[in-house]
Structure formats: structure tokens, C-alpha cells
Design a protein around this motif. Structure first.
Motif, short mmCIF file in Angstrom:
data_model
loop_
_atom_site.label_atom_id
_atom_site.label_comp_id
_atom_site.label_asym_id
_atom_site.label_seq_id
_atom_site.Cartn_x
_atom_site.Cartn_y
_atom_site.Cartn_z
N MET A 1 68.88 52.54 76.01
CA MET A 1 68.60 53.77 77.04
C MET A 1 69.47 54.60 77.54
SD MET A 1 65.19 52.89 76.33
CE MET A 1 64.15 54.60 76.87
N SER A 2 70.75 54.12 77.82
CA SER A 2 71.61 54.10 78.86
C SER A 2 72.08 55.98 78.41
CB SER A 2 72.66 53.45 79.05
OG SER A 2 73.60 53.46 77.73
N ASN A 3 71.80 56.22 77.53
CA ASN A 3 72.52 57.97 77.40
C ASN A 3 71.23 59.13 77.42
OD1 ASN A 3 70.62 57.23 75.31
ND2 ASN A 3 71.33 58.26 73.71
N LEU A 4 70.08 58.65 77.75
CA LEU A 4 69.20 59.22 78.56
C LEU A 4 69.40 60.25 80.00
CD1 LEU A 4 65.99 57.85 77.91
CD2 LEU A 4 67.24 59.56 76.47
N ILE A 5 69.39 61.37 80.30
CA ILE A 5 69.54 62.01 81.06
C ILE A 5 68.92 62.47 82.44
CG2 ILE A 5 72.30 62.46 80.43
CD1 ILE A 5 71.36 65.30 79.80
N PRO A 6 68.48 62.63 83.55
CA PRO A 6 67.35 63.94 83.72
C PRO A 6 66.94 64.95 83.41
CG PRO A 6 69.02 62.50 85.69
CD PRO A 6 69.14 62.08 84.29
N PRO A 7 66.35 65.60 83.78
CA PRO A 7 65.72 66.93 83.17
C PRO A 7 66.82 67.98 83.64
CG PRO A 7 64.62 66.23 85.11
CD PRO A 7 64.92 64.89 84.55
N ASP A 8 66.90 68.87 83.34
CA ASP A 8 67.60 70.27 83.64
C ASP A 8 69.12 70.22 83.80
OD1 ASP A 8 65.51 71.95 86.37
OD2 ASP A 8 65.16 71.22 84.20
N ARG A 9 69.65 68.82 83.45
CA ARG A 9 71.47 68.28 83.29
C ARG A 9 71.67 69.07 82.54
NH1 ARG A 9 72.05 64.81 87.92
NH2 ARG A 9 70.86 65.41 89.65
N TRP A 18 60.82 61.41 85.93
CA TRP A 18 60.19 61.30 86.94
C TRP A 18 61.08 60.06 87.87
CZ3 TRP A 18 56.65 62.88 82.98
CH2 TRP A 18 55.82 63.61 83.50
N ILE A 19 61.49 60.79 88.35
CA ILE A 19 61.37 59.45 89.82
C ILE A 19 59.61 58.47 90.38
CG2 ILE A 19 62.34 58.99 91.98
CD1 ILE A 19 63.54 62.07 91.45
N ALA A 20 60.12 57.55 90.04
CA ALA A 20 59.19 56.47 89.72
C ALA A 20 58.71 55.83 91.51
CB ALA A 20 59.85 54.54 89.57
N GLY A 21 57.43 56.12 92.09
CA GLY A 21 56.83 55.89 93.17
C GLY A 21 56.69 57.46 93.82
N ILE A 22 57.06 58.20 93.85
CA ILE A 22 57.77 59.29 94.54
C ILE A 22 57.06 60.70 94.02
CG2 ILE A 22 59.29 61.14 95.79
CD1 ILE A 22 59.46 58.17 96.81
N LEU A 196 61.61 52.50 82.20
CA LEU A 196 62.92 51.78 82.20
C LEU A 196 62.31 51.17 83.03
CD1 LEU A 196 65.51 54.66 81.66
CD2 LEU A 196 63.90 53.61 80.22
N PRO A 197 62.68 49.63 82.57
CA PRO A 197 63.09 48.61 83.90
C PRO A 197 63.87 48.84 85.01
CG PRO A 197 64.14 47.79 81.52
CD PRO A 197 63.49 49.05 81.50
N THR A 198 65.20 49.91 84.90
CA THR A 198 66.11 49.81 85.52
C THR A 198 65.84 51.30 85.66
OG1 THR A 198 67.31 47.86 85.10
CG2 THR A 198 68.28 49.86 86.51
N ALA A 199 66.26 51.86 86.84
CA ALA A 199 66.36 53.55 86.57
C ALA A 199 67.50 53.93 86.79
CB ALA A 199 65.75 53.77 88.21
N LEU A 200 67.61 55.22 85.78
CA LEU A 200 68.97 55.60 85.81
C LEU A 200 68.98 56.79 86.82
CD1 LEU A 200 67.23 58.04 82.77
CD2 LEU A 200 68.61 55.45 82.41
N THR A 201 70.49 57.19 86.86
CA THR A 201 70.81 57.97 88.12
C THR A 201 70.31 58.58 89.04
OG1 THR A 201 73.27 57.88 87.34
CG2 THR A 201 72.91 59.15 89.35
N GLY A 202 69.59 58.28 89.76
CA GLY A 202 68.78 59.06 90.55
C GLY A 202 67.49 59.11 91.17
N GLY A 203 67.22 57.85 90.84
CA GLY A 203 66.14 57.28 90.73
C GLY A 203 64.79 57.43 89.07
N ILE A 206 60.66 56.97 84.50
CA ILE A 206 60.03 57.56 83.96
C ILE A 206 59.37 58.05 83.06
CG2 ILE A 206 56.86 58.07 83.92
CD1 ILE A 206 56.85 56.13 86.82
N GLY A 207 59.38 58.03 81.77
CA GLY A 207 60.06 59.42 80.52
C GLY A 207 58.67 60.28 79.23
N SER A 208 58.39 60.78 79.41
CA SER A 208 57.92 62.11 79.07
C SER A 208 58.53 62.65 77.53
CB SER A 208 56.93 62.20 79.63
OG SER A 208 57.14 63.62 79.56
N ASP A 209 56.70 62.96 76.49
CA ASP A 209 57.51 64.06 75.39
C ASP A 209 57.25 65.37 76.25
OD1 ASP A 209 54.93 63.98 76.25
OD2 ASP A 209 55.08 63.29 73.72
N ASN A 210 57.23 65.76 77.51
CA ASN A 210 56.64 67.27 77.64
C ASN A 210 58.38 67.82 77.25
OD1 ASN A 210 55.57 65.35 79.04
ND2 ASN A 210 54.48 67.23 80.73
N ALA A 211 57.23 69.69 76.84
CA ALA A 211 59.11 70.48 76.31
C ALA A 211 59.12 70.61 78.01
CB ALA A 211 58.77 71.61 75.64
#
Length: 217
Positions: A1-9, A18-22, A196-203, A206-211
Motif C-alpha cells: 500500500m506504499s503506492n497510495l498518496i495523500p489527497p491533492d498531490r 486522513w491524518i489519524a487522530g487529528i 493503515l498500520p503505519t502512516a504514510l508521509t504526512g501522517g 485512514i483511507g476512504s472512497d470519497n470522490a
């Protein structure tokens, strides 16, 4: 799952993270209202569900704001907290890093406020920025943080102001690129699909299928 990237990039992202807990996440695990006699009346249940949906979207609109830099929309944010007359807004750090001060926010009632950018704590590595502003005579709703962490399958909403594609705007909108016609609020619902058990870059973890679209950070 390391190929998934944060939104807007990458423009329009397939997965919203989402950034967990924030970041506050508005979660509804069920819209069924189990009152005696109603579950055998599908029309009534549907009407109640529609009313609940309308209420949720109204709440989302009341806490979603635009982030401005030098008068132009650069991203979105959420009204998170209030202490006396001082409000706290969260947005993504990459939104702030995309431009330069002075920054402002545009509230749901059309007001524009100058904001102070709060320095992140030492060791901070999440894609988040905190803004604060003061409102002397107007009151605003703030987000309510969920008591529980989201679970896979929970229903969630993303809101924000997609950045307009300038090349596709009519000439009259180019005269006012910050207008609602050019960059109106978009609300997208979906479900939590990954934790994800380990956060991606930027924290992000938590992933969803929102458009979601570019600018909804």
C-alpha cells in the motif's frame, strides 16, 4: 500500500486519506431510526433518512471555510475550536506552503478574517497547519471530534472548495475567480476503506472512497 498518496498531490485522488487522530471526521455508522412501527414503513424511514442527510450537510456547510492568500482561494479548512472570541481553524500544511502570507479565511456567512499562523510543535511531521482568527460580533459553529476512532465501513464525508480550472471558466468568472460560481463548496460522502498500520508521509493512515478534488484540502 506504499503506492497510495495523500489527497491533492495528483489532482483528483481516488482515495482520500486522513491524518489519524487529528482531522475531525464526521462518521455515521447507520441512518436507520429504530422507532416502534417505523421499520415496516419504508417511505417514512426514507424520509427520516433524507432529513438526517440534510441535517448533516447543513452542519458540514457551517464549519467549512476557504483559506485565502492575498485574496485568492488556495484551499479549504475546518472550524475546529472556539475559546471566547478566538477561533481555531485547521487546514493542510501543503495548502499554506503553496503560497505566502498574509493569509485569510472566508467563513460560511461570507466574512473574511485575517488569520495568525500557529507554529507547529517541535517534531511535528503531519500535513497540518493551524490558523487562528478573532470574531468580535459573529458566532460560528465548530466541529465536534468523534469519541471513537473510525472503523472500516463507517460512513464519512469530505468537504471543501475545489480549485477552479481557470482555462474552462467563462470570461465573466475570470473577473471574479473567488466567486461561489467558480469555487463552490463540494461535499462528498463515502466509506472508510483502509486503516493503515503505519502512516504514510504526512501522517495519513485512514483511507476512504470519497470522490475528492484538488482544493478540498
Amino acid at each position: 500500500m506504499s503506492n497510495l498518496i495523500p489527497p491533492d498531490r495528483s489532482g483528483s485522488a481516488k482515495w482520500q486519506y486522513w491524518i489519524a487522530g487529528i482531522v475531525p471526521i464526521l462518521c455515521v455508522t447507520t441512518l436507520t431510526i429504530a422507532l416502534p412501527g417505523l421499520l415496516i414503513q419504508p417511505t417514512v424511514v426514507a424520509d427520516l433518512g433524507a432529513m438526517q442527510e440534510h441535517k448533516i450537510q447543513a452542519q458540514i456547510r457551517s464549519i467549512s471555510i476557504k483559506v485565502l492568500a492575498r485574496g485568492m482561494t488556495i484551499g479549504s479548512g475546518v472550524l475546529l475550536d472556539r475559546q471566547d472570541r478566538v477561533y481555531t481553524v485547521i487546514t493542510n500544511a501543503h495548502v499554506i506552503q503553496s503560497s505566502a502570507a498574509p493569509f485569510q479565511i472566508h467563513t460560511p456567512d461570507g466574512q473574511i478574517y485575517a488569520v495568525v499562523l500557529i507554529a507547529p510543535p517541535t517534531g511535528h511531521n503531519r500535513d497540518l497547519s493551524i490558523l487562528r482568527f478573532q470574531s468580535v460580533d459573529r458566532n460560528y459553529n465548530t466541529a465536534k471530534l468523534a469519541a471513537d476512532r473510525p472503523k472500516i465501513g463507517d460512513r464519512v464525508w469530505s468537504s471543501g472548495f475545489p480549485l477552479a480550472d481557470v482555462a474552462s471558466l467563462p470570461e465573466n468568472l475570470l473577473q471574479n475567480p473567488d466567486s461561489e460560481a467558480a469555487t463552490g463548496l463540494s461535499i462528498a460522502d463515502g466509506q472508510v476503506t483502509h486503516i493503515l498500520p503505519t502512516a504514510l508521509t504526512g501522517g495519513y493512515n485512514i483511507g476512504s472512497d470519497n470522490a475528492v478534488k484538488k482544493g478540498m484540502s
